[in-house]
Scaffold this motif. Structure first.
Motif, PDB file in Angstrom:
ATOM      1  N   ARG A  35       0.811  -1.223   0.000  1.00  0.00           N
ATOM      2  CA  ARG A  35       0.000   0.000   0.000  1.00  0.00           C
ATOM      3  C   ARG A  35       0.839   1.266   0.000  1.00  0.00           C
ATOM      4  O   ARG A  35       0.419   2.289  -0.546  1.00  0.00           O
ATOM      5  N   SER A  37       4.620   3.473  -0.402  1.00  0.00           N
ATOM      6  CA  SER A  37       5.993   3.585  -0.900  1.00  0.00           C
ATOM      7  C   SER A  37       6.767   4.488   0.051  1.00  0.00           C
ATOM      8  O   SER A  37       6.179   5.284   0.798  1.00  0.00           O
ATOM      9  N   HIS A  70       4.126   7.548   1.117  1.00  0.00           N
ATOM     10  CA  HIS A  70       3.061   7.797   0.154  1.00  0.00           C
ATOM     11  C   HIS A  70       2.047   6.665   0.268  1.00  0.00           C
ATOM     12  O   HIS A  70       2.365   5.507  -0.007  1.00  0.00           O
ATOM     13  N   ASP A  71       0.811   7.024   0.663  1.00  0.00           N
ATOM     14  CA  ASP A  71      -0.284   6.054   0.745  1.00  0.00           C
ATOM     15  C   ASP A  71      -0.968   6.022  -0.617  1.00  0.00           C
ATOM     16  O   ASP A  71      -1.698   6.938  -0.989  1.00  0.00           O
ATOM     17  N   HIS A  72      -0.708   4.946  -1.370  1.00  0.00           N
ATOM     18  CA  HIS A  72      -1.250   4.864  -2.733  1.00  0.00           C
ATOM     19  C   HIS A  72      -2.744   4.581  -2.728  1.00  0.00           C
ATOM     20  O   HIS A  72      -3.423   4.856  -3.731  1.00  0.00           O
ATOM     21  N   CYS A  73      -3.260   4.074  -1.633  1.00  0.00           N
ATOM     22  CA  CYS A  73      -4.696   3.798  -1.556  1.00  0.00           C
ATOM     23  C   CYS A  73      -5.487   5.097  -1.509  1.00  0.00           C
ATOM     24  O   CYS A  73      -6.513   5.246  -2.162  1.00  0.00           O
ATOM     25  N   ASP A  75      -3.835   8.150  -1.881  1.00  0.00           N
ATOM     26  CA  ASP A  75      -3.020   9.136  -2.584  1.00  0.00           C
ATOM     27  C   ASP A  75      -2.694  10.335  -1.672  1.00  0.00           C
ATOM     28  O   ASP A  75      -2.871  11.493  -2.027  1.00  0.00           O
TER      29      ASP A  75
END
Length: 265
Positions: A35, A37, A70-73, A75
């Protein structure tokens, strides 16, 4: 994202507070790579995008470290910082081995660098984070070996050790005879051989003469400073007085009818 979760700034800083020079310090984000980076920046020029890694600093000092998450879920991006302290292991100083009388107070003490934390371990699962653990009254369960480490910015010293020995109290005794005879030779009480004595009348001789019936008590101190006491009530008896009548009258009245030695207490 419809799972009902929300992104919040992390409330526990994943950057370690520090470590020891020449140690490999663990940097662990504690977050799933599926989830998030990561972008780590260490002030000695090291950068990495790993979630978990180890790094060894070459010199003692304070190293600013930054982690960008960075929470890609959702953003969303969060950034955390910390000064990582790299120090040398220092030898923590600890109290000398102690001989303590049973029931006396005991204080253990360690000394390390300023702002150090401490961890003590000892007999019977003893654990303390105080610099100077204090026991109000010691018993046999406290005896044994104690270890302590000092911790500064995550860098712990090697353990230092001290020993605690619990000494039993001295046992003065007057024996079992609680009767003394009123005679010309004055009897005395001898509680045994000790460093000092304190009798019920304030005297401090190793023995005490018996003059009257009553309670006799003594507190003794041995050569380690431990104290013990005993007391006894002594009964006085007078010796039997033996005499022979100078006359007798066997006239049947029952008075002075016989001749021989008589006794009187």
């Amino acid at each position: 994202y419809g799972g009902g979760a929300s992104f919040r700034k992390i409330n526990t800083n994943p950057i370690p507070e520090g470590g020891c020079l020449s140690d490999s310090i663990l940097f662990d984000s504690g977050l799933p790579e599926s989830r998030f980076s990561f972008q780590w920046s260490l002030s000695d020029g090291t950068t990495t995008d790993e979630a978990v890694f180890r790094h060894r600093f070459s010199e003692v000092g304070q190293y600013p470290v930054q982690l960008i998450l960075h929470d890609h879920c959702l953003d969303l991006i969060d950034t955390v910082h910390r000064q990582v302290a790299v120090t040398l292991r220092q030898a923590v100083s600890v109290s000398d081995e102690q001989l303590i009388c049973l029931g006396d107070p005991l204080k253990l003490e360690a000394t390390d660098l300023a702002n150090a934390r401490y961890e003590w371990t000892g007999p019977n699962h003893f654990f303390s984070e105080l610099q100077a653990p204090y026991f109000v009254s010691v018993n046999e369960q406290i005896a044994g070996q104690y270890a302590v480490v000092g911790i500064v910015s995550g860098c712990a010293t090697f353990p230092a050790y001290t020993e605690v020995e619990i000494l039993p109290p001295p046992e003065p005794t007057f024996g079992t005879d609680s009767i003394f005879c009123d005679k010309e030779v004055v009897p005395s009480l001898d509680p045994g051989s000790f460093h000092s004595y304190h009798w019920q009348d304030g005297s401090s001789a190793p023995s005490h003469q018996i003059h009257d019936e009553g309670t006799y008590a003594v507190t003794v101190t041995d050569y380690h400073g431990c104290q013990g006491s005993t007391e006894m009530f002594l009964h006085k008896i007078s010796p039997t007085r033996i005499y022979i009548p100078n006359a007798f009258s066997p006239n049947g009245d029952g008075i002075n009818a016989g001749f021989g030695p008589l006794g009187q207490d």
